[in-house]
Design a protein around this motif. Structure first.
Motif, PDB file in Angstrom:
ATOM      1  N   LEU A   4       3.945  -7.409  -6.443  1.00  0.00           N
ATOM      2  CA  LEU A   4       3.597  -5.990  -6.514  1.00  0.00           C
ATOM      3  C   LEU A   4       2.612  -5.605  -5.412  1.00  0.00           C
ATOM      4  O   LEU A   4       2.732  -4.535  -4.809  1.00  0.00           O
ATOM      5  N   SER A   5       1.663  -6.472  -5.137  1.00  0.00           N
ATOM      6  CA  SER A   5       0.720  -6.200  -4.051  1.00  0.00           C
ATOM      7  C   SER A   5       1.447  -6.146  -2.712  1.00  0.00           C
ATOM      8  O   SER A   5       1.158  -5.276  -1.867  1.00  0.00           O
ATOM      9  N   VAL A   6       2.394  -7.037  -2.533  1.00  0.00           N
ATOM     10  CA  VAL A   6       3.165  -7.050  -1.292  1.00  0.00           C
ATOM     11  C   VAL A   6       3.942  -5.742  -1.132  1.00  0.00           C
ATOM     12  O   VAL A   6       3.960  -5.126  -0.055  1.00  0.00           O
ATOM     13  N   LEU A   7       4.579  -5.283  -2.204  1.00  0.00           N
ATOM     14  CA  LEU A   7       5.373  -4.062  -2.128  1.00  0.00           C
ATOM     15  C   LEU A   7       4.494  -2.824  -1.950  1.00  0.00           C
ATOM     16  O   LEU A   7       4.886  -1.868  -1.275  1.00  0.00           O
ATOM     17  N   LEU A   8       3.310  -2.847  -2.527  1.00  0.00           N
ATOM     18  CA  LEU A   8       2.391  -1.731  -2.333  1.00  0.00           C
ATOM     19  C   LEU A   8       1.865  -1.690  -0.897  1.00  0.00           C
ATOM     20  O   LEU A   8       1.712  -0.607  -0.307  1.00  0.00           O
ATOM     21  N   ARG A   9       1.596  -2.856  -0.338  1.00  0.00           N
ATOM     22  CA  ARG A   9       1.184  -2.894   1.073  1.00  0.00           C
ATOM     23  C   ARG A   9       2.300  -2.375   1.966  1.00  0.00           C
ATOM     24  O   ARG A   9       2.055  -1.655   2.944  1.00  0.00           O
ATOM     25  N   ARG A  10       3.533  -2.718   1.644  1.00  0.00           N
ATOM     26  CA  ARG A  10       4.696  -2.203   2.377  1.00  0.00           C
ATOM     27  C   ARG A  10       4.690  -0.677   2.383  1.00  0.00           C
ATOM     28  O   ARG A  10       4.848  -0.032   3.431  1.00  0.00           O
ATOM     29  N   ALA A  11       4.494  -0.077   1.202  1.00  0.00           N
ATOM     30  CA  ALA A  11       4.495   1.386   1.099  1.00  0.00           C
ATOM     31  C   ALA A  11       3.356   1.997   1.900  1.00  0.00           C
ATOM     32  O   ALA A  11       3.532   3.017   2.580  1.00  0.00           O
TER      33      ALA A  11
END
Length: 411
Positions: A289-296
């Motif tokens: 989830l942290s990875v996907l939030l950083r992506r956004a």
């Protein structure tokens, strides 16, 4: 909906989808037609809610025809008139009179942005609740502060989470303010309201221009938007939406970066509720989830920059290409922000804090983390104070009060 290129996109559902876009444009046309009827500028028998005339199955046809006119409104209007004609000739004759394509499309985009904002704000409320819980539970949990990647001084995890909380509340309030000022677009061919004024003048209205402004107010009221002057080439309203969305992804990106860093095995202070697996390394629990939030958070600012570039290049009384660049950009930014808002709430609601690991890391650092305290005490030739917490308690209380106020505001 789901998107192989953007995991989690299904969280945005139908928001800013093509069927939703089509439906919003029909809603705009219906509201304007009803407004003309209400003000008696068109015959009473022109009244028609345009319901059931077009739907998701018509998206492909309208989209395919959009290239010839440069926007989908022209083809949609042709389809609406053809389908309403058998049941209401007057509606077919009078719909859209006084508007231009940009009026319909811009207002539809504002409606879609409002729907997306409503979802983001609902998720933001959940984030604030989760963060307030973290702050309360860990207001006294010691942890090493880190500056420029290095351990600095002792703080509490509650204080760290309080800074997350403040940024999320600020982002939520900013988005809510933009949403509250969402406005209709009505200007006619060149932003002068000439056509609607002419309709009024030819029917002996004593104040045709005033009637046009009254039309805008009624129209806005029907759609739950704010009546304003035409903004065909004054695109600050669009950039404001983009900026508010990016402020949200900024706040979540910062949190995600902290979580991803502190979840590293060699640090081990934070853990996502459910780590993601690896296709080849079964021992890994990735902070997905942290990875996907950083992506956004990485992808959002360039989208807002496109909106600003389009705004700066708007020309004359109607823009030639810059306006067209906004539509898909705003859709992508809005959907990705909605997706990130869900992922941020999920991350924060399940975040696990390892107080023992925090204490162990502090112990390993030893007295080095109190070097600043000793240097200040030395300037006064005094022994250091028993603690080095500064205004932590007050800052935590302030953050919790901010959260309480925000939750009351949004209840």
């Amino acid at each position: 909906m789901a998107d192989l290129f953007w995991p989690g996109d299904e969280h945005a559902g139908d928001l800013f989808s093509e069927p939703a876009f089509l439906s919003a444009m029909v809603r705009v046309e219906a509201a304007w037609l009803a407004t003309l009827v209400e003000h008696r500028l068109v015959p009473a028998d022109a009244a028609d809610d345009l319901d059931g005339l077009v739907g998701p199955d018509d998206v492909a046809e309208v989209a395919a025809g959009a290239e010839s006119g440069g926007n989908p409104v022209i083809g949609l209007l042709k389809l609406l008139r053809a389908r309403v004609e058998p049941r209401n000739t007057a509606a077919a004759r009078w719909m859209h009179r006084g508007l231009t394509s940009q009026d319909v499309l811009d207002t539809a985009l504002v409606l879609l942005a409002g729907d997306a904002s409503e979802r983001v704000l609902a998720e933001t409320r959940g984030q604030v609740e989760a963060l307030a819980t973290l702050v309360r539970e860990h207001r006294a949990t010691p942890v090493a502060a880190r500056t420029l990647t290095q351990q600095a001084v002792p703080i509490t995890f509650g204080l760290k989470a309080a800074t997350w909380l403040e940024s999320v509340v600020a982002a939520g309030r900013g988005l809510a303010a933009v949403d509250a000022s969402a406005a209709v677009q009505v200007g006619g061919a060149a932003g002068s309201l000439a056509a609607s004024s002419e309709l009024a003048a030819l029917q002996d209205d004593p104040d045709p221009a005033g009637r046009s402004l009254a039309l805008v107010e009624t129209f806005a009221d029907r759609l739950g938007l704010v009546p304003v002057a035409p903004w065909h080439t004054s695109r600050g309203r669009v950039t404001a939406i983009g900026d508010a969305l990016v402020t949200c992804t900024d706040a979540w990106g910062r949190i995600a970066t902290d979580v991803a860093t502190l979840a590293r095995p060699e640090v081990g202070e934070l853990h996502e509720a459910t780590g993601g697996g690896s296709s080849t390394m079964p021992h890994k629990q990735n902070p997905v989830l942290s990875v996907l939030l950083r992506r956004a958070a990485i992808a959002a600012p360039p989208l807002a920059a496109t909106l600003h570039t389009a705004s700066a290049l708007s020309v004359d009384e109607r823009p030639d290409g810059s306006w067209h660049a906004e539509w898909a950009t705003l859709r992508t930014l809005a959907r990705r922000t909605v997706t990130a808002s869900v992922q941020a709430r999920t991350l924060l609601s399940g975040l696990r804090v390892d107080a023992e690991a925090m204490a162990a890391n502090l112990a390993e650092a030893g007295d080095a983390l109190l070097a600043e305290q000793r240097s200040i005490a030395g300037l006064l030739d005094r022994d250091p104070s028993p603690t080095y917490a500064g205004a932590t308690d007050l800052l935590v209380e302030r953050a919790l009060a901010t959260a309480t106020t925000y939750l009351q505001e949004t209840s």
